[in-house]
Design a protein around this motif. Structure first.
Motif, mmCIF file in Angstrom:
data_model
loop_
_atom_site.group_PDB
_atom_site.id
_atom_site.type_symbol
_atom_site.label_atom_id
_atom_site.label_comp_id
_atom_site.label_asym_id
_atom_site.label_seq_id
_atom_site.Cartn_x
_atom_site.Cartn_y
_atom_site.Cartn_z
ATOM 1 N N ASN A 91 -15.772 -23.805 46.298
ATOM 2 C CA ASN A 91 -14.654 -23.471 47.205
ATOM 3 C C ASN A 91 -13.091 -23.827 47.768
ATOM 4 O O ASN A 91 -13.634 -24.899 47.032
ATOM 5 N N ALA A 92 -12.281 -23.386 48.087
ATOM 6 C CA ALA A 92 -11.027 -23.789 48.086
ATOM 7 C C ALA A 92 -11.238 -24.796 49.063
ATOM 8 O O ALA A 92 -10.128 -25.856 49.285
ATOM 9 N N ASP A 93 -12.314 -24.779 50.358
ATOM 10 C CA ASP A 93 -11.946 -25.341 51.418
ATOM 11 C C ASP A 93 -13.094 -26.787 51.403
ATOM 12 O O ASP A 93 -13.665 -26.817 52.149
ATOM 13 N N ALA A 94 -13.659 -26.536 49.472
ATOM 14 C CA ALA A 94 -15.188 -27.207 49.545
ATOM 15 C C ALA A 94 -16.161 -27.353 50.201
ATOM 16 O O ALA A 94 -17.080 -27.995 50.507
ATOM 17 N N THR A 95 -16.429 -26.279 50.704
ATOM 18 C CA THR A 95 -17.753 -25.475 51.928
ATOM 19 C C THR A 95 -18.707 -25.573 50.780
ATOM 20 O O THR A 95 -19.736 -24.868 51.677
ATOM 21 N N GLY A 96 -18.648 -25.204 49.555
ATOM 22 C CA GLY A 96 -19.927 -24.996 48.756
ATOM 23 C C GLY A 96 -19.736 -23.325 48.563
ATOM 24 O O GLY A 96 -19.323 -22.865 49.265
ATOM 25 N N GLY A 97 -20.751 -23.323 47.401
ATOM 26 C CA GLY A 97 -20.526 -22.249 46.618
ATOM 27 C C GLY A 97 -21.676 -22.068 45.552
ATOM 28 O O GLY A 97 -22.493 -22.239 46.083
ATOM 29 N N ILE A 98 -21.435 -22.286 44.540
ATOM 30 C CA ILE A 98 -22.034 -22.234 43.507
ATOM 31 C C ILE A 98 -23.132 -23.821 43.241
ATOM 32 O O ILE A 98 -23.807 -24.742 42.921
ATOM 33 N N GLY A 99 -21.570 -24.596 43.306
ATOM 34 C CA GLY A 99 -21.451 -26.211 43.840
ATOM 35 C C GLY A 99 -21.913 -26.418 45.152
ATOM 36 O O GLY A 99 -21.916 -25.703 46.248
ATOM 37 N N PRO A 100 -22.734 -27.447 45.492
ATOM 38 C CA PRO A 100 -22.807 -28.101 47.410
ATOM 39 C C PRO A 100 -21.610 -28.270 47.826
ATOM 40 O O PRO A 100 -20.018 -28.246 47.518
ATOM 41 N N ASN A 101 -22.216 -28.035 49.374
ATOM 42 C CA ASN A 101 -21.008 -28.233 50.538
ATOM 43 C C ASN A 101 -20.650 -30.129 50.053
ATOM 44 O O ASN A 101 -21.042 -30.538 50.840
ATOM 45 N N LEU A 102 -18.968 -29.917 49.874
ATOM 46 C CA LEU A 102 -18.221 -32.109 49.313
ATOM 47 C C LEU A 102 -18.096 -31.647 50.903
ATOM 48 O O LEU A 102 -17.630 -32.837 51.136
#
Length: 153
Positions: A91-102
Motif C-alpha cells: 500500500n502507498a502508506d506502507a500499512t500492508g496489503g498483499i505484503g505485511p504492514n511495514l
C-alpha cells in the motif's frame, strides 16, 4: 521372376551413407546414455549447478545498507521508489496489503536497517521477491530510510 515392365525394389540395397548414419546414431545414443544417466555414470546437472553457484557466490561482493537517516533528498527519493516499486503490495502508506504492514514496530524478519536491507535485496519466502537486480542497493537504502520515517513515533 516377374516381367511386368515396372521397376522392382525387392533387391535394392540400402545406401552406405544411410547405414553409416543409422549405426552412427545408435552408437551416439548409447554413448550419450552411458555418459549422462546418473545411475550409470554418476553425472548430475545438480552437482554442476551447485558448483557454479558456489563459485558465483564467492565473486559477489556484499553491499551494506547506506545511511540516509537525516538526508531529506534521499528520503524523498525513497518515497518515490517505494510508491512505484513497493506500494502495489504494501500500500502507498506502507500499512500492508498483499505484503505485511511495514509501519509496525516489530517485523517478522527483523526491524533493524540491516534486516530490512537483507529482506529487500534477497527476498523472503511466500511472496517477497529480491529487488537488488531491479533497483540496486543505493535505491534500496533510500527506501529503507523512508520506511524508518514512517516507523518513528
Amino acid at each position: 521372376m516377374h516381367d511386368s515392365g515396372e521397376p522392382q525394389d525387392g533387391h535394392n540395397k540400402i545406401p552406405k551413407g544411410w547405414l553409416l548414419f543409422f549405426f552412427g546414431g545408435i552408437i551416439f545414443l548409447v554413448g550419450y546414455t552411458v555418459a549422462y544417466t546418473p545411475a550409470i555414470s554418476g553425472w548430475s546437472f545438480y552437482k554442476e549447478y551447485e558448483q557454479e553457484m558456489a563459485a558465483a557466490a564467492k565473486t559477489v561482493k556484499t553491499d551494506t545498507v547506506k545511511e540516509y537517516t537525516d538526508n531529506k533528498d534521499a528520503i524523498e527519493d525513497g518515497k518515490e521508489i517505494f510508491a512505484s516499486t513497493c506500494a502495489p503490495c504494501h500500500n502507498a502508506d506502507a500499512t500492508g496489503g498483499i505484503g505485511p504492514n511495514l509501519t509496525a514496530p516489530k517485523l517478522k524478519y527483523g526491524s533493524l536497517r540491516t534486516d530490512l536491507y537483507e529482506t529487500v535485496t534477497k527476498g523472503r519466502p511466500n511472496g517477497m521477491p529480491s529487488f537488488l537486480q531491479q533497483i540496486g542497493s543505493e535505491k534500496i537504502s533510500k527506501v529503507i530510510a523512508y520506511l524508518e520515517t514512517l516507523r518513528k513515533p
